[in-house]
Design a protein around this motif. Sequence first.
Motif, PDB file in Angstrom:
ATOM      1  N   ASP A 103       4.494  -4.121 -11.637  1.00 13.44           N
ATOM      2  CA  ASP A 103       5.838  -4.994 -11.617  1.00 13.44           C
ATOM      3  C   ASP A 103       6.875  -4.148 -11.295  1.00 13.44           C
ATOM      4  O   ASP A 103       7.439  -5.840 -11.487  1.00 13.44           O
ATOM      5  CB  ASP A 103       5.640  -4.106 -13.625  1.00 13.44           C
ATOM      6  CG  ASP A 103       4.454  -4.529 -14.600  1.00 13.44           C
ATOM      7  OD1 ASP A 103       3.636  -5.183 -14.186  1.00 13.44           O
ATOM      8  OD2 ASP A 103       4.618  -4.431 -15.340  1.00 13.44           O
ATOM      9  N   LYS A 104       7.003  -3.034 -10.833  1.00 10.52           N
ATOM     10  CA  LYS A 104       8.332  -3.600 -10.292  1.00 10.52           C
ATOM     11  C   LYS A 104       8.493  -3.235  -9.102  1.00 10.52           C
ATOM     12  O   LYS A 104       9.498  -3.412  -8.188  1.00 10.52           O
ATOM     13  CB  LYS A 104       8.991  -1.652 -10.405  1.00 10.52           C
ATOM     14  CG  LYS A 104       9.063  -1.359 -12.499  1.00 10.52           C
ATOM     15  CD  LYS A 104       9.926  -1.411 -12.461  1.00 10.52           C
ATOM     16  CE  LYS A 104      10.724  -1.311 -14.125  1.00 10.52           C
ATOM     17  NZ  LYS A 104      11.761  -2.316 -14.529  1.00 10.52           N
ATOM     18  N   LEU A 105       7.738  -3.121  -7.864  1.00 13.98           N
ATOM     19  CA  LEU A 105       7.312  -3.142  -6.504  1.00 13.98           C
ATOM     20  C   LEU A 105       7.106  -4.524  -6.365  1.00 13.98           C
ATOM     21  O   LEU A 105       7.118  -4.971  -5.516  1.00 13.98           O
ATOM     22  CB  LEU A 105       6.948  -1.727  -5.759  1.00 13.98           C
ATOM     23  CG  LEU A 105       7.380  -0.143  -7.013  1.00 13.98           C
ATOM     24  CD1 LEU A 105       6.993   0.467  -5.660  1.00 13.98           C
ATOM     25  CD2 LEU A 105       8.969  -0.637  -6.165  1.00 13.98           C
ATOM     26  N   GLY A 106       5.667  -5.121  -6.723  1.00 16.48           N
ATOM     27  CA  GLY A 106       5.163  -6.493  -6.937  1.00 16.48           C
ATOM     28  C   GLY A 106       3.897  -5.953  -5.955  1.00 16.48           C
ATOM     29  O   GLY A 106       3.236  -6.741  -5.530  1.00 16.48           O
ATOM     30  N   GLY A 107       3.582  -4.737  -5.622  1.00 17.53           N
ATOM     31  CA  GLY A 107       2.231  -4.103  -4.919  1.00 17.53           C
ATOM     32  C   GLY A 107       2.648  -3.060  -4.153  1.00 17.53           C
ATOM     33  O   GLY A 107       3.916  -2.107  -4.575  1.00 17.53           O
ATOM     34  N   LEU A 108       2.142  -2.272  -3.882  1.00 15.53           N
ATOM     35  CA  LEU A 108       2.041  -0.746  -3.016  1.00 15.53           C
ATOM     36  C   LEU A 108       1.410  -1.680  -1.576  1.00 15.53           C
ATOM     37  O   LEU A 108       0.190  -1.508  -1.469  1.00 15.53           O
ATOM     38  CB  LEU A 108       1.165  -0.044  -3.777  1.00 15.53           C
ATOM     39  CG  LEU A 108       1.222   0.247  -5.161  1.00 15.53           C
ATOM     40  CD1 LEU A 108       0.807   1.048  -5.687  1.00 15.53           C
ATOM     41  CD2 LEU A 108       3.081   1.358  -5.592  1.00 15.53           C
ATOM     42  N   ASP A 109       2.327  -0.199  -1.048  1.00 11.70           N
ATOM     43  CA  ASP A 109       1.454   0.278   0.720  1.00 11.70           C
ATOM     44  C   ASP A 109       0.904   1.359   0.401  1.00 11.70           C
ATOM     45  O   ASP A 109       0.327   1.740   1.826  1.00 11.70           O
ATOM     46  CB  ASP A 109       2.655  -0.304   1.541  1.00 11.70           C
ATOM     47  CG  ASP A 109       2.929  -1.331   1.185  1.00 11.70           C
ATOM     48  OD1 ASP A 109       2.282  -2.331   1.618  1.00 11.70           O
ATOM     49  OD2 ASP A 109       4.991  -1.582   0.729  1.00 11.70           O
ATOM     50  N   TYR A 110       1.422   2.064  -0.603  1.00 11.67           N
ATOM     51  CA  TYR A 110       1.384   3.765   0.009  1.00 11.67           C
ATOM     52  C   TYR A 110       0.920   4.512  -1.655  1.00 11.67           C
ATOM     53  O   TYR A 110       1.918   4.166  -2.558  1.00 11.67           O
ATOM     54  CB  TYR A 110       2.436   4.810   0.350  1.00 11.67           C
ATOM     55  CG  TYR A 110       1.895   4.697   2.010  1.00 11.67           C
ATOM     56  CD1 TYR A 110       1.503   5.064   3.034  1.00 11.67           C
ATOM     57  CD2 TYR A 110       3.203   3.621   2.435  1.00 11.67           C
ATOM     58  CE1 TYR A 110       1.934   5.016   4.182  1.00 11.67           C
ATOM     59  CE2 TYR A 110       3.548   3.099   3.537  1.00 11.67           C
ATOM     60  CZ  TYR A 110       2.792   4.451   4.938  1.00 11.67           C
ATOM     61  OH  TYR A 110       2.208   4.044   6.627  1.00 11.67           O
ATOM     62  N   LEU A 111      -0.041   5.115  -1.820  1.00 13.87           N
ATOM     63  CA  LEU A 111      -0.010   5.435  -2.960  1.00 13.87           C
ATOM     64  C   LEU A 111      -0.478   6.932  -2.592  1.00 13.87           C
ATOM     65  O   LEU A 111      -1.334   7.724  -2.058  1.00 13.87           O
ATOM     66  CB  LEU A 111      -1.664   5.520  -3.855  1.00 13.87           C
ATOM     67  CG  LEU A 111      -1.895   6.706  -4.954  1.00 13.87           C
ATOM     68  CD1 LEU A 111      -0.674   6.200  -6.484  1.00 13.87           C
ATOM     69  CD2 LEU A 111      -3.149   6.080  -5.478  1.00 13.87           C
ATOM     70  N   THR A 154      -5.738  -2.395  -1.347  1.00 10.33           N
ATOM     71  CA  THR A 154      -6.388  -3.424  -0.484  1.00 10.33           C
ATOM     72  C   THR A 154      -5.725  -4.433   0.043  1.00 10.33           C
ATOM     73  O   THR A 154      -5.751  -5.074   0.801  1.00 10.33           O
ATOM     74  CB  THR A 154      -8.019  -3.575  -1.264  1.00 10.33           C
ATOM     75  OG1 THR A 154      -8.357  -2.538  -1.326  1.00 10.33           O
ATOM     76  CG2 THR A 154      -8.667  -4.750  -0.098  1.00 10.33           C
ATOM     77  N   ASP A 155      -5.132  -5.564  -1.058  1.00 11.23           N
ATOM     78  CA  ASP A 155      -4.465  -6.531  -0.222  1.00 11.23           C
ATOM     79  C   ASP A 155      -3.501  -6.220   0.628  1.00 11.23           C
ATOM     80  O   ASP A 155      -2.736  -7.017   2.023  1.00 11.23           O
ATOM     81  CB  ASP A 155      -3.313  -7.446  -1.151  1.00 11.23           C
ATOM     82  CG  ASP A 155      -4.590  -7.432  -2.710  1.00 11.23           C
ATOM     83  OD1 ASP A 155      -5.356  -8.276  -2.056  1.00 11.23           O
ATOM     84  OD2 ASP A 155      -3.841  -7.989  -3.545  1.00 11.23           O
ATOM     85  N   SER A 156      -2.630  -5.254   0.888  1.00 11.38           N
ATOM     86  CA  SER A 156      -1.274  -4.668   1.323  1.00 11.38           C
ATOM     87  C   SER A 156      -2.253  -3.714   2.716  1.00 11.38           C
ATOM     88  O   SER A 156      -0.981  -3.813   3.959  1.00 11.38           O
ATOM     89  CB  SER A 156      -0.832  -3.969   0.782  1.00 11.38           C
ATOM     90  OG  SER A 156      -1.315  -2.506   0.864  1.00 11.38           O
ATOM     91  N   LYS A 157      -3.180  -3.555   2.864  1.00 11.95           N
ATOM     92  CA  LYS A 157      -3.565  -2.990   3.955  1.00 11.95           C
ATOM     93  C   LYS A 157      -3.228  -1.810   3.948  1.00 11.95           C
ATOM     94  O   LYS A 157      -2.869  -1.509   5.125  1.00 11.95           O
ATOM     95  CB  LYS A 157      -3.852  -3.528   5.496  1.00 11.95           C
ATOM     96  CG  LYS A 157      -4.737  -4.750   5.534  1.00 11.95           C
ATOM     97  CD  LYS A 157      -4.595  -5.404   6.634  1.00 11.95           C
ATOM     98  CE  LYS A 157      -5.497  -6.751   6.544  1.00 11.95           C
ATOM     99  NZ  LYS A 157      -5.448  -7.371   8.067  1.00 11.95           N
ATOM    100  N   GLY A 158      -2.979  -1.135   2.858  1.00 11.10           N
ATOM    101  CA  GLY A 158      -2.151   0.352   2.587  1.00 11.10           C
ATOM    102  C   GLY A 158      -3.292   1.723   2.250  1.00 11.10           C
ATOM    103  O   GLY A 158      -3.941   2.015   3.795  1.00 11.10           O
ATOM    104  N   SER A 159      -1.972   3.101   2.294  1.00  6.87           N
ATOM    105  CA  SER A 159      -2.921   4.006   2.341  1.00  6.87           C
ATOM    106  C   SER A 159      -3.339   4.789   0.992  1.00  6.87           C
ATOM    107  O   SER A 159      -1.955   4.768   0.239  1.00  6.87           O
ATOM    108  CB  SER A 159      -2.153   4.529   4.195  1.00  6.87           C
ATOM    109  OG  SER A 159      -1.909   4.233   4.881  1.00  6.87           O
TER     110      SER A 159
END
Length: 274
Positions: A103-111, A154-159
Amino acid sequence: MKVLLFTGLGALFFSYYWDDNFDPASLQGARVLLTGASAGVGEELAYHYARLGSHLVLTAHTEALLQKVVGNCRKLGAPKVFYIAADMASPEVPERVVQFALDKLGGLDYLVLNHLGATPAGSRSRSVQATRWLMQVNFLSYVQLTSLALPSLTDSKGSLVVVSSLLAKFALDGFFGSLRRELDVQDVNVAITMCVLGLRDRASPAEGVRGVTRAKAAPGPKAALAVIRGGATRAPGVFYPWRFRLLCLLRGWLPHPRAWFIRQELNVTAAAAA
């Protein structure tokens, strides 16, 4: 022969640590959810990400400590920083934390999973309740957070970056190793970086553990920077200090010497094994 073996191992370790393509600019604007962010290595991770211009959601158990870290991150230049106090011992908390971050960031690139239960694990006669608590905090919450954040990563091709002690890595390897293989099979471009820092955060995981008389933690700022470099370069593993890589390799090759090396590293007394 021994000289050649150790020379080869030394060359492998140095090439592993020096050959990276870390670009600090790649973390500017990155959306990061960081657990265990109120102290120790987690606090230093938050400060490094803030300096690099990442957007942060920080979580830990103690709200007052989180507020202090959030204030420092803002001073260090974090464009956005939010916090949510959360107790990972509650099974419903991981969903609330991930949803807050989305909600705050609109998505994630790193967990970045960095939390670790502080309840001493020194007795073989622990109660069922204590064992369940440890399983929830130190394993099940990792699985829940990962599963909930995976669609966004997955959407952001994150890590996914997992920070663990040497002992915790052996427990976490099964799940994250299987997940890595599953992502490869499905051609999902999400990196998993397993980071081994020995006994972390002022050796708190080892305090009170029966038979452990020496458990020196890795230096926070340097260890945190090693974690960030590994996550940003999508390295499969980070070992700080480097000797923990050898101990992990011994796990598969020589299980009995591995146990001996680990006991020497922690200086576990003979009485503790009885």
